[in-house]
Design an enzyme around this catalytic site. Sequence first.
Site, PDB file in Angstrom:
ATOM      1  CD1 TRP A 102      -2.518  -2.014   1.556  1.00 21.69           C
ATOM      2  CD2 TRP A 102      -3.140  -0.718  -0.151  1.00 21.69           C
ATOM      3  NE1 TRP A 102      -3.639  -2.562   0.988  1.00 21.69           N
ATOM      4  CE2 TRP A 102      -4.045  -1.793  -0.052  1.00 21.69           C
ATOM      5  CE3 TRP A 102      -3.330   0.232  -1.170  1.00 21.69           C
ATOM      6  CZ2 TRP A 102      -5.135  -1.955  -0.931  1.00 21.69           C
ATOM      7  CZ3 TRP A 102      -4.418   0.076  -2.036  1.00 21.69           C
ATOM      8  CH2 TRP A 102      -5.293  -0.999  -1.906  1.00 21.69           C
ATOM      9  CG  ASP A 173      -3.047   4.110   4.116  1.00 23.81           C
ATOM     10  OD1 ASP A 173      -4.119   3.971   4.747  1.00 23.81           O
ATOM     11  OD2 ASP A 173      -2.805   3.536   3.042  1.00 23.81           O
ATOM     12  CE  LYS A 197      -8.887  -2.506   3.763  1.00 23.41           C
ATOM     13  NZ  LYS A 197      -8.090  -1.643   2.909  1.00 23.41           N
TER      14      LYS A 197
HETATM   15  C1  LIG Z   1      -7.540  -1.057   1.828  1.00 28.76           C
HETATM   16  C2  LIG Z   1      -6.416  -0.127   1.902  1.00 28.76           C
HETATM   17  C3  LIG Z   1      -6.282   0.954   1.020  1.00 28.76           C
HETATM   18  C4  LIG Z   1      -7.201   1.186  -0.163  1.00 28.76           C
HETATM   19  O1  LIG Z   1      -8.419   1.567   0.180  1.00 28.76           O
HETATM   20  P1  LIG Z   1      -9.536   1.882  -0.912  1.00 28.76           P
HETATM   21  O2  LIG Z   1     -10.621   2.346  -0.021  1.00 28.76           O
HETATM   22  O3  LIG Z   1      -9.833   0.624  -1.648  1.00 28.76           O
HETATM   23  O4  LIG Z   1      -9.025   2.945  -1.793  1.00 28.76           O
HETATM   24  C5  LIG Z   1      -5.232   1.829   1.199  1.00 28.76           C
HETATM   25  N1  LIG Z   1      -4.335   1.640   2.191  1.00 28.76           N
HETATM   26  C6  LIG Z   1      -4.422   0.596   3.037  1.00 28.76           C
HETATM   27  C7  LIG Z   1      -3.403   0.438   4.111  1.00 28.76           C
HETATM   28  C8  LIG Z   1      -5.457  -0.318   2.922  1.00 28.76           C
HETATM   29  O5  LIG Z   1      -5.543  -1.350   3.779  1.00 28.76           O
END
Ligand SMILES: *Cc1c(COP(=O)(O)O)cnc(C)c1O
Length: 361
Positions: A102, A173, A197
């Site tokens: 990511w 993030d 999540k």
């Molecule tokens: C799932 C995830 C994303 C992407 O998220 P989207 O909502 O699909 O754009 C980005 N960073 C991390 C760490 C993730 O787990």
Amino acid sequence: MTEIYNFCAGPAMLPKPVMQRAQAEFLNWNNTGCSVMELSHRGAEFMQLASGAEADLRELLSIPDNYKVLFCHGGGRGQFSAVALNFLGAGKTADYVVTGSWSKSAVSEAKKFGDIRVIDAVTEHEGNKKVVPSEQWNINKDAAYVHYCPNETVDGIEIFDIPETGDIPLVADMSSTILSRPIDISKFGLIYAGAQKNIGPSGLTIVIVRGDLIGKQQIATPVILDYKVTADNSSMFNTPPTYAWYLASLVFQWLKQLGGVEAMAKINQEKAQCLYNYVDDSDFYYNKIAVENRSTMNVPFYLSNEALNSEFLAQAKTAGLLALKGHRMVGGMRASIYNAMPIDGVNALVNFMKKFAREHS
Ligand SMILES: *Cc1c(COP(=O)(O)O)cnc(C)c1O
């Protein structure tokens, strides 16, 4: 019926009490005679829900008053663009720490909007991965900000210490770790997380940003990615994802009832320990991440005999244990055990893994 446990990395399972409450009030929310998703986002009822959700999140994470909480669209990836567009002025450069898939994707997107310097912070030795301690990251003193991903969802790598970046804003993030354990928000310039999540359903993205960092966006920033516009309009410049916002509000209430993020962190640790301990003890399964960087939320593991992978997945599914296949980039298996996964689910998984190992050794 067998109890079903869903180990999907995202969209992930939601707490059962939250789903039951949403079901009970689906057609008639708050005595309005309507579903909450049918109400105007600017109406008094929804506005109350919206500010209540923000207050609960502020309480759960002890968010200081000088931080704004934004309820956005666009997911984690939307923020890959938004962060750069809002924080990278002309001629500016930013440092991006790469520890997995990511953080790497965040780099590709940010590069469209400015000068990005990459810090590779994972070492690999015979397939075993470890994060370089943040004191050795060599951060550029002129960076507009430092971006990192404390929990790499695909790789199962977590960074528990908060990097020290001095006056340079730290951007994180936290899509797959937010609300899993207490964090000191004041150490961050900005935190973002897609909801699917640990917060609620997909479609909602939470941004927590220090107020003084807002308002330096590039001129071409699309209005719905503009933090200043979003903050000035209480996240209602355009129509927000109201139903996702409502479900998030129920998740926040559920977490508060449970004792908040501290109580949740204890349960999460217990779940992760249970799974990692078994994987470490067994010769049948293994994990490749250094102990100090093992994710509490996403637990990847491999079968020593990879030829058994599809049988493992098929039998797990029959046993009510869903979505255990690892991400295609890393292979193997992955159990995502976010806040909503009860300890019973992890116990059921470990018992299944033991049985499968016995029958195939
Ligand atoms: C799932 C995830 C994303 C992407 O998220 P989207 O909502 O699909 O754009 C980005 N960073 C991390 C760490 C993730 O787990």
